[in-house]
Every structure is written in structure tokens, then in C-alpha cells.
Design an enzyme around this catalytic site. Structure first.
Site, PDB file in Angstrom:
ATOM      1  CB  SER A 171      -0.922  -0.063   1.220  1.00  0.00           C
ATOM      2  OG  SER A 171      -2.033   0.753   1.048  1.00  0.00           O
ATOM      3  CG  ASP A 207      -6.181  -2.807  -4.002  1.00  0.00           C
ATOM      4  OD1 ASP A 207      -6.759  -1.850  -3.441  1.00  0.00           O
ATOM      5  OD2 ASP A 207      -4.945  -2.943  -4.033  1.00  0.00           O
ATOM      6  CG  HIS A 242      -5.779  -2.384  -0.088  1.00  0.00           C
ATOM      7  ND1 HIS A 242      -4.912  -1.982  -1.082  1.00  0.00           N
ATOM      8  CD2 HIS A 242      -5.249  -1.904   1.066  1.00  0.00           C
ATOM      9  CE1 HIS A 242      -3.926  -1.276  -0.555  1.00  0.00           C
ATOM     10  NE2 HIS A 242      -4.100  -1.218   0.748  1.00  0.00           N
TER      11      HIS A 242
END
Ligand SMILES: *[C@@H]1O[C@H](CO)[C@@H](O)[C@H](O)[C@H]1NC(C)=O
Ligand SMILES: *[C@@H]1O[C@H](CO)[C@@H](O)[C@H](O)[C@H]1NC(C)=O
Length: 421
Positions: free
Chosen positions: A196, A358, A387
Site C-alpha cells: 500500500s 483493490d 486490498h
């Protein structure tokens, strides 16, 4: 009395949350909906709990409370990291170039045997979480890859906006590439990894070091898990179609985090977040006609992903020129948006993990394609997850199959890139 009241409140919140947990809607086509449900339950309790409690107690809205929960449960401090009790690895705290880190060493690390080095940057939108939140993840990575791992506690926004986090991870990485031996690390076998926002920092670090510090030993790899790679547009098909797929990461959360990282009003994340969500942070001409436009062209996505099924959020107003002028140079700065770099040649081998559901999927797909087109060895791991399916902050039993597959593939890639000859 006060204690009883607090307990009652906590109980009510728990019940309310349990109901919420049971109703997490899962998209059709998810590889492991059961695993995702279990993950989401754990995620909501562990990560959202402090925010929900504060909101419930009337102490502000979700995003206003970000600052208050920097270290939600596993706050850092002088105590030993949790995994130091697990055995198997010697887990200690250290400070590198003024940045706090957690170091994971194998028992033989005090011998002359040097091991590969793995530098990990945690996720959390540059805003949330800490090295301690990812203690278990990095412990598992060190065990699975045989590397000495460095889990970096870089400075978070909004108190420390861009480029603070970037500067921290780059200083730590440069230090390891120079003095890794002191940590039992073979500096010719070091890689960076992150998920991320941490994947954003890993990609930016790999790019920056290879272009600006060619005198340092080259990184062996970059592992980019469900990463943020650009901020020029938030209307890629994955932003639109997965905007609210699962509550772990909404597009509106990404945009709020982004505005906080870019230093736009610490306590006003929602205002700027919605501006980004409607793509009003950039002038339409710049987004579609500048030399950067081609990097986010949907024609560079696999055909099945080129068209969003839903409609993009429509803006009632035109773009905000004041904000655009303020962030224009950062939006195309490769330290923030690696996808905007002119030259991606000669970068370390990459594994790019994307998950179908995601919001950041297309960032990863666009970057993987450009890396490949630039001649960089690139493994694309495309999962049918969401995600947070890249991480391993929970024991195997509680993980989704999708997450375990991604984790295994990343470890195999790292092992392959760091084999000693
Ligand atoms: C663990 O690390 C600490 C600090 O580097 C060191 O003092 C200690 O000897 C190590 N323990 C083992 C068993 O390697
Ligand atoms: C643009 O955003 C700023 C906050 O960064 C705000 O003060 C200003 O009113 C906005 N301008 C317009 C025209 O909406």
C-alpha cells in the site's frame, strides 16, 4: 461507576461492530469470500475500533481522529516487540539515521555468515500504523526468506507530510547498503518491500537510489504489494469499480490519506479528499494533455480492465486551481508518483502484487507494464482478492487463501533474487 459506564459503552460498541462485521458485503468473484469475511472481522476490531470508539464518544469524525490513533493497539515504546517472545529470531529495536526500526536477525547472525537484507515499509496511507503494527508480518517474512529484516518506523502524516516518510526510508536504505555488515547483512543482496503506502515508498526508493546513488550497491529487488503508484488521477477503472467494494480501503480513504500526505490541511482530510475523489485537484488539461497523461492512459491496462462498469463521481464544480498549483510539482514527482518518472530503465527486479477487487489494482498494473516495457525483470502476481489480501498480519488459519498465495509468491521471488552463488 465511571468504569462500569465505560464497560457498557465498550460492550455496546462491540455488539454494534459485530453486527457490522457480519454484514460486510463481498463482491462476486472474490476467490475466498470466507477468508475475506474473517479478515474483515479482525480488521474492523483491531484497526477501526479506536476510531469507532472516539466517533461514538463524540470526539470528532473518522478522519479527524487519525492523529489520535497513530498507534492503535500495538503502540511503540521501549518494550520489546511482540515477536521477540516468539523465538526463532532475535528481534530488537534500533535507530538508523535517527529513524526507529525493528531488526529481525537469525540466531546465527552473530557469526561471520552474512545473510540477505530485506527492508520493509509498512502500509497505512502514510498516516496510520507503525513498525509495531507490522511486527508479525515482517517477522514471518524474515523467517520465510532467511533474510535479516529491517522494519522501518518512518514518520507519519499529517504531522510529517511528504517527503518526510520518503526521506526516512531512503536514509535507512542507504545506511544499510553502506553499513549492512554491522547487521549481518550482505549488502549485495538487499531488497525493499512494502504494501500500500509502503509499496509506494519501496517503489520510490528503488527508483531514487538507482538514479541518484549509482555508487551504492544496487538493490536486488523491489516487492510492491497492492501499492499506491500515482496521484494524477483517481478515476482509473479500479478506483471507480472498487470504490466501496470492501471497507478495508475505499477510494475516498485513499484520497483522504493522499491529501494528508501532501500536507493539505491536517484536520481537513475529508474536504480535500473529496476534491481528489472528483479529480478536481488537477486541471483537466494537465491530466489529459500533458506529457504525463500517457502514463495513466487506460489503453495501457489489460483489455478486460479498460472500461469501468460504474460511472465516475461527477464534479459539480471545476478544479481547484489554488490546490492544483500548490501540489502540481509533487503530483508528478517520482518520489511521490513513481509512475510519473521519465525513465524506468535499469531498476531492480520487481514483483508487483495486484488484487482484482483493490482500488489500487490499476496503479500496480500500469507500473508493472511500464517496468516491463523499460526492460526491468517484472513478475506480476494477479490475485482475485481485495486490498489487504497481500499481508500476513494474522496467523495462517485466519488468512484468506488469496493472501497466503500472494505471500508465498513474494517469498519465493525474494528467495530467488537473493540466492547466494
Ligand atoms: C540478540 O541481539 C542483541 C542485540 O543485538 C544481542 O545483544 C544478543 O546477544 C542477541 N542474542 C542472540 C541470542 O543472538
Ligand atoms: C480551494 O481549496 C482551498 C483549500 O485548500 C479552499 O480554501 C478554497 O476555497 C477552494 N477554492 C474553491 C474555488 O473552491
Amino acid at each position: 461507576m465511571a468504569k462500569l459506564k465505560l464497560l457498557a459503552i465498550i460492550w455496546m460498541v462491540l455488539v454494534a461492530m459485530l453486527a457490522g462485521v457480519l454484514y460486510t458485503p463481498m463482491p462476486e468473484g472474490l476467490e475466498d469470500p470466507f477468508g475475506a469475511t474473517v479478515f474483515m472481522a479482525g480488521y474492523k476490531v483491531a484497526m477501526s475500533f479506536p476510531l469507532v470508539v472516539r466517533e461514538f464518544l463524540g470526539q470528532g469524525r473518522f478522519l479527524d481522529n487519525l492523529e489520535a490513533i497513530q498507534d492503535p493497539i500495538l503502540g511503540e515504546g521501549d518494550r520489546s516487540p511482540i515477536t521477540s517472545w516468539f523465538g526463532g529470531l532475535n528481534v530488537t529495536r534500533a535507530t538508523i539515521e535517527g529513524v526507529p526500526v525493528i531488526v529481525y536477525k537469525h540466531w546465527d547472525a552473530d557469526d561471520d555468515k552474512l545473510r540477505p537484507g530485506l527492508i520493509y515499509f509498512h502500509g497505512g496511507g502514510w498516516t496510520l500504523a507503525s513498525a509495531d503494527t507490522y511486527d508479525w508480518t515482517v517477522y514471518e517474512l524474515a523467517l520465510a526468506t532467511g533474510a535479516v529484516a529491517i522494519n522501518v518506523n518512518y514518520r507519519n502524516a499529517p504531522q510529517h507530510p511528504f517527503p518526510a516518510a520518503f526521506d526516512d526510508v531512503v536514509s535507512v536504505t542507504r545506511h544499510i547498503l553502506r553499513h549492512g555488515k554491522q547487521f549481518g547483512i550482505d549488502v549485495s543482496r538487499v531488497g525493499v518491500a512494502g504494501d500500500s503506502a509502503g509499496g509506494n515508498l519501496a517503489a520510490a526508493t528503488a527508483l531514487h537510489l538507482s538514479k541518484k546513488f549509482p555508487d551504492l550497491p544496487a538493490l536486488k529487488y523491489q516487492a510492491l504489494l497492492c501499492s499506491f503508484i500515482q496521484g494524477l488521477t483517481f478515476h482509473l477503472p479500479s478506483h471507480i469499480d472498487n470504490a466501496e467494494t470492501l471497507p478495508s480501503l475505499y477510494t475516498k480513504t485513499v484520497t483522504a490519506f493522499t491529501s494528508l500526505y501532501l500536507g493539505l490541511g491536517g484536520r481537513n482530510g475529508e474536504f480535500h479528499g473529496s476534491m481528489f475523489l472528483e479529480n478536481r485537484h488537477v486541471s483537466p488539461e494537465f491530466r489529459t494533455k500533458s506529457k504525463f497523461a500517457k502514463y495513466v492512459d487506460v489503453q495501457n491496462l489489460p483489455e478486460k480492465y479498460r472500461t469501468a462498469k460504474n460511472a465516475a463521481p461527477t464534479a459539480k464544480e471545476s478544479h481547484n486551481e489554488t490546490v492544483f498549483q500548490r501540489i502540481k510539482s509533487v503530483l508528478v514527482d517520482p518520489r511521490f508518483s513513481p509512475l510519473m518518472a521519465d525513465d524506468l530503465t535499469n531498476l531492480p527486479a520487481a514483483i508487483v502484487v495486484v488484487q482484482k477487487y483493490d482500488v489500487l489494482r490499476d496503479d500496480g498494473l500500469l507500473y508493472a507494464k511500464r517496468l516491463r516495457d523499460s526492460g526491468v525483470e517484472t513478475v506480476l502476481h494477479e490475485g482475485k482478492g481485495f486490498h489487504d489480501d497481500q499481508m500476513k498480519i494474522l496467523p495462517d488459519l485466519l488468512r484468506s487463501k488469496t493472501g497466503l498465495k500472494a505471500f508465498k509468491n513474494v517469498c519465493e521471488f525474494i528467495l530467488r533474487k537473493t540466492k547466494s552463488n
